[in-house]
Motif scaffolding. Structure first.
Motif, PDB file in Angstrom:
ATOM      1  N   GLN A  26      37.106  38.838  27.751  1.00 33.04           N
ATOM      2  CA  GLN A  26      36.834  37.416  27.576  1.00 33.04           C
ATOM      3  C   GLN A  26      37.207  36.947  26.178  1.00 33.04           C
ATOM      4  O   GLN A  26      37.268  37.736  25.240  1.00 33.04           O
ATOM      5  CB  GLN A  26      35.363  37.107  27.841  1.00 33.04           C
ATOM      6  N   GLU A  31      44.240  33.827  29.092  1.00 34.25           N
ATOM      7  CA  GLU A  31      44.269  34.082  30.529  1.00 34.25           C
ATOM      8  C   GLU A  31      42.988  34.728  31.034  1.00 34.25           C
ATOM      9  O   GLU A  31      42.714  34.695  32.231  1.00 34.25           O
ATOM     10  CB  GLU A  31      45.463  34.973  30.878  1.00 34.25           C
ATOM     11  N   ASN A  32      42.213  35.339  30.136  1.00 35.28           N
ATOM     12  CA  ASN A  32      40.965  35.965  30.581  1.00 35.28           C
ATOM     13  C   ASN A  32      39.825  34.947  30.589  1.00 35.28           C
ATOM     14  O   ASN A  32      40.022  33.767  30.323  1.00 35.28           O
ATOM     15  CB  ASN A  32      40.625  37.182  29.712  1.00 35.28           C
ATOM     16  N   ASP A  33      38.608  35.401  30.906  1.00 31.95           N
ATOM     17  CA  ASP A  33      37.454  34.495  30.940  1.00 31.95           C
ATOM     18  C   ASP A  33      37.169  33.927  29.547  1.00 31.95           C
ATOM     19  O   ASP A  33      37.417  34.589  28.535  1.00 31.95           O
ATOM     20  CB  ASP A  33      36.213  35.225  31.440  1.00 31.95           C
ATOM     21  N   SER A  46      41.220  29.734  33.605  1.00 32.22           N
ATOM     22  CA  SER A  46      40.198  30.749  33.353  1.00 32.22           C
ATOM     23  C   SER A  46      38.827  30.280  33.827  1.00 32.22           C
ATOM     24  O   SER A  46      38.576  29.082  33.987  1.00 32.22           O
ATOM     25  CB  SER A  46      40.118  31.067  31.857  1.00 32.22           C
ATOM     26  N   LYS A  47      37.938  31.255  34.029  1.00 30.80           N
ATOM     27  CA  LYS A  47      36.532  30.901  34.247  1.00 30.80           C
ATOM     28  C   LYS A  47      35.957  30.480  32.904  1.00 30.80           C
ATOM     29  O   LYS A  47      36.013  31.223  31.931  1.00 30.80           O
ATOM     30  CB  LYS A  47      35.744  32.088  34.803  1.00 30.80           C
TER      31      LYS A  47
END
Length: 236
Positions: free
Chosen positions: A19, A52-54, A81-82
């Motif tokens: 994240q 691109e990650n959380d 992303s989340k």
């Protein structure tokens, strides 16, 4: 963990494998040149554009420019992303739009959430004042749309709270749909998780069963009494 695009005091981003953590603390307002006093949409966009990650946004802001807040809201809504917002102090006024753009909102212990009508200063003749009033009515309608979509509350209820300049506790923010989780509750004393209760019950049952088997194993059958004739035969 690698730090990226650090802006002193107010904004830091840390990119990890799982994240990216973005800290936003301060007033929401358009930034000019190298101004590091404020948070604006361009700054948030620069921090998250290649992520691109959380994403976890740690937020503490009393708000500011409604237009910058709405732009950040729409940017976060469209980000692949989340997005999780953790409120660290307060999310008030335009800062609440950052919460509205997230997939999850966590209210930490002692945090607050505040909504109100749009506000501005005005100067000029009657036409100028009327134009300002129409602008504020449009802004309020936009704000109501954001809050009703976020919370599921009716437009009338939202408008009533905005009139009041309503402050919500962490629990109230969750109760009325503005946030997802309030991290300020502790489990009552002597209350155990269900899996731990099951383990305790199983251990007690096993102990009782062991005691029962042990008691049965130590029972000695009383010796059979010999008759008088048998005793005489043994003596003879």
């Amino acid at each position: 963990m690698t730090k990226i695009n650090k802006v002193p005091y107010l904004v830091t981003a840390e990119a990890g494998n799982k994240q990216t953590i973005l800290t936003l603390s301060g007033t929401i307002q358009k930034r000019y040149w190298s101004d590091d006093k404020y948070i604006d949409a361009r700054l948030v966009r620069d921090q998250l554009e290649s992520v691109e990650n959380d994403v976890v946004i740690r937020l503490n802001s009393t708000g500011g420019d409604v237009f910058q807040g709405v732009e950040i809201y729409n940017y976060l809504k469209k980000h692949p992303s989340k997005i999780t917002v953790e409120v660290m102090g307060t999310a008030a006024s335009a800062a609440t739009f950052i919460c509205a753009g997230a997939d999850e909102v966590i209210m930490n212990t002692g945090t607050t959430f505040m909504i109100h009508r749009g506000a501005t200063f005005s100067w000029g003749n009657k036409n100028d004042i009327e134009a300002t009033l129409k602008m504020l009515e449009t802004i309020d309608e936009s704000i109501i749309n954001i809050y009703t979509e976020l919370s599921g509350q009716t437009a009338n209820q939202i408008e009533s709270w905005m009139d009041e300049e309503k402050w919500f506790t962490a629990d109230e923010a969750v109760e009325y749909g503005f946030a997802t989780v309030a991290k300020n509750k502790t489990a009552p004393e002597n209350q155990y998780p269900e899996d731990l209760q099951a383990m305790i019950s199983s251990a007690v049952a096993a102990a009782l069963e062991t005691q029962s088997v042990a008691a049965q194993a130590t029972v000695v059958e009383p010796a059979k009494q010999k008759s008088l004739l048998e005793k005489l035969k043994e003596e003879g």
